[in-house]
Write an enzyme that holds these catalytic residues in place. Structure first.
Site, PDB file in Angstrom:
ATOM      1  N   HIS A 187       0.855  -1.310   0.003  1.00 50.49           N
ATOM      2  CA  HIS A 187      -0.053   0.097  -0.012  1.00 50.49           C
ATOM      3  C   HIS A 187       1.014   1.135   0.178  1.00 50.49           C
ATOM      4  CE1 HIS A 187      -3.098  -2.943   0.819  1.00 50.49           C
ATOM      5  NE2 HIS A 187      -4.029  -1.870   0.683  1.00 50.49           N
ATOM      6  N   GLU A 188       1.950   1.262   0.708  1.00 53.13           N
ATOM      7  CA  GLU A 188       2.725   2.541   0.364  1.00 53.13           C
ATOM      8  C   GLU A 188       3.436   2.483  -0.561  1.00 53.13           C
ATOM      9  OE1 GLU A 188       4.368   5.645   2.110  1.00 53.13           O
ATOM     10  OE2 GLU A 188       2.898   4.462   3.119  1.00 53.13           O
TER      11      GLU A 188
END
Length: 552
Positions: free
Chosen positions: A489-490
């Site tokens: 996600h990052e």
């Protein structure tokens, strides 16, 4: 409303009628009364008193013997009504003990009308936005985001095609690993070679949009697509690698005297030392070894055969099989998948149309309700230096983005899991359309992660959690799985905003202590409260993460 029906189902003796899961086609079925005068319940019919036992209800005064004929007629009519319902001259309302559709005890689950209402609400939003733009600018739409969408679109398409095509190198690599007799066997060096290729592949394609300076809209699509095909490639390579090792073990058992039979002898026999067996038990021990060897051969052969029994490894190592796997809407490779009989082209047309409709609505929402708010907040933040004013602007920005991001989240969910995956399922006749479950009823983030994106959940459980369980405890395997998901996600957020801040990573890792808190005895079981907390954190989290990445 999300409770299972078995949890809340009462005996028929409670006399409560619960709404049915599907509305019956025959309106007569909906009547509260049975034809024999009983009140219908989920478990049967609650019988009323027969005329013989209904001389007195316990609440009415018995009539005297010399009562007038009119009183006797009324009394007789009341008894007959209580004993058996008849059609009246004037329509009466059939009342019975019932629960509402939204009651937790209700069996009703069809809320498609609210789904239609959602789309009608979005249509109203679009119409009012168009009218406001015509009044302000003379045009029904703004074209800022539209221009970003079509910028270098052909370059994006060609690059995306090259990225997908580059994953096909896994097939010839695997054939090399399978045929190798030396260090390139999968269990020796093949796994390392494949892992190095995947790492280099990811670095190349993640950096590609930065090299050519693509817009954020192009990076959203390309980065997500890159991660999807990384998971597809990993599943294909590592599952087939497992099958090649299994095939080598099965082939080696054809000559157990010359092959390494240590694993075959120990599986599944006990650890008893054969040298300690006396001559009278030697024959039985030999028989046990033969049975164990036969059972091991059977287990390995079953492992090489698909669950449907139509394909056996290495029959699947073809270009047509790989192309089919690229197109089917799943991230976990199998030798074969369940299929529908044919493609429903009308359904495919509607799903394709819905994809473009959702993209149109996402563009309108971003153009009208997200980008202007962030742009205005950025200008205001650059002109002040006070911490209190900065906090006030950030709070105002987050509050203005709450509803737009909730709509955006729901549209993204629909366009991906209902329409895009559904369209590819129709194209490939992929029968398993269970891409999501009722995540909207989630009570904690672990439940949400299992139900909102089932393809990714299957991949993480199979290739991350399952692969780490032989070496780590259950809690550590869960931590590793969340850690890898948070890094993914990052990576997406960093590629979109071109910033490395760690807000998304921190927010996802904080879900673990929140889940631990929700599963304590003080909070566990309070499904309504936990679902409210889930939705509040979801809506707030999206707005806060976006504001932090864009403005800070």
């Amino acid at each position: 409303m999300a409770h299972s029906t078995s949890q809340h189902r009462h005996d028929a003796s409670d006399g409560i009628i619960r709404p049915r899961p599907v509305k019956p086609g025959n309106p007569a079925v909906l009547r509260a009364q049975g034809e024999d005068g009983g009140i219908k319940t989920n478990g049967g019919i609650l019988k009323l008193e027969s005329p013989a036992s209904a001389l007195s209800s316990g609440r009415s005064t018995p009539l005297p013997p010399d009562a007038p004929p009119s009183a006797l007629s009324i009394s007789s009519a009341r008894k007959q009504v209580r004993a058996q319902q008849k059609h009246r001259l004037f329509p009466s309302i059939d009342y019975a003990a019932r629960v509402s559709h939204f009651d937790p005890k209700s069996d009703y689950r069809d809320f498609r009308g609210f789904f239609i209402l959602f789309w009608i609400g979005l249509a109203i939003m679009v119409i009012t936005t168009m009218l406001r733009n015509i009044k302000d600018t003379g045009f029904p739409f703004r074209f800022g985001v539209w221009a970003l969408l079509i910028e270098r679109v052909w370059q994006l398409a060609l690059t995306d095609g090259a990225m997908v095509l580059s994953t096909s190198l896994s097939l010839p690599l695997h054939k090399i690993f399978r045929n190798s007799k030396g260090w390139l066997k999968w269990a020796s060096g093949g796994m390392a070679v494949q892992s190095i290729y995947q790492a280099c592949w990811l670095v190349l394609w993640v950096n590609w949009p930065f090299i050519y300076g693509w817009t954020w809209t192009a990076q959203v699509f390309f980065t997500l697509h890159t991660i999807i095909f990384l998971m597809k490639m990993h599943s294909y390579a590592f599952y087939n690698g497992h099958l090649s090792t299994t095939e080598h073990r099965l082939s080696a058992l054809d000559n157990p005297e010359s092959a390494s039979t240590a694993a075959a002898v120990r599986y599944p026999r006990s650890s008893t030392n054969l040298n300690k067996l006396d001559p009278s038990k030697e024959k039985k021990a030999h028989k046990d070894e033969e049975e164990a060897l036969s059972e091991l051969r059977e287990d390995l052969a079953i492992e090489l055969t698909s669950p449907l029994g139509q394909v056996t490894y290495p029959q699947n190592l073809t270009w047509s099989n790989y192309t089919d796997y690229i197109l089917v809407p799943t991230l976990c490779y199998e030798l074969e998948y369940p299929r529908t009989e044919r493609t429903q082209y009308l359904e495919l047309f509607w799903k394709t149309l819905a994809v473009f409709g959702c993209i149109f609505l996402l563009t309108i929402t971003s153009e009208e309700f997200i980008v202007p708010v962030l742009h205005d907040a950025s200008i205001r933040l650059n002109s002040i230096s006070s911490a209190s004013e900065t906090l006030l602007i950030m709070s105002e920005t987050i509050s203005l983005l709450l509803f737009p991001f909730m709509v955006t989240f729901l549209l993204i969910f629909l366009v991906i899991f209902e329409y895009v995956l559904g369209a590819f399922a129709e194209i490939t006749c992929f029968a398993d359309r269970h891409f999501y479950s009722d995540w909207w009823n989630s009570c904690d983030w672990l439940e949400f992660s299992r139900e909102w994106n089932i393809p990714v959940h299957h991949f993480l459980r199979r290739h991350v959690y399952g692969a780490s369980r032989p070496y780590l405890s259950r809690n550590m395997s869960t931590l590793v799985t969340f850690l890898l998901s948070a890094l993914g996600h990052e990576l997406v957020l960093g590629c979109i905003t071109k910033k490395v801040r760690g807000y998304g990573f921190l927010a996802q890792m904080l879900q673990l202590p929140i889940v631990a808190l929700q599963r304590t005895r003080w909070v566990k079981g309070k499904r309504l409260f936990n679902n409210i907390c889930f939705w509040i954190s979801m809506i707030l989290g999206l707005s806060i993460i976006c504001s932090l990445y864009v403005l800070v």
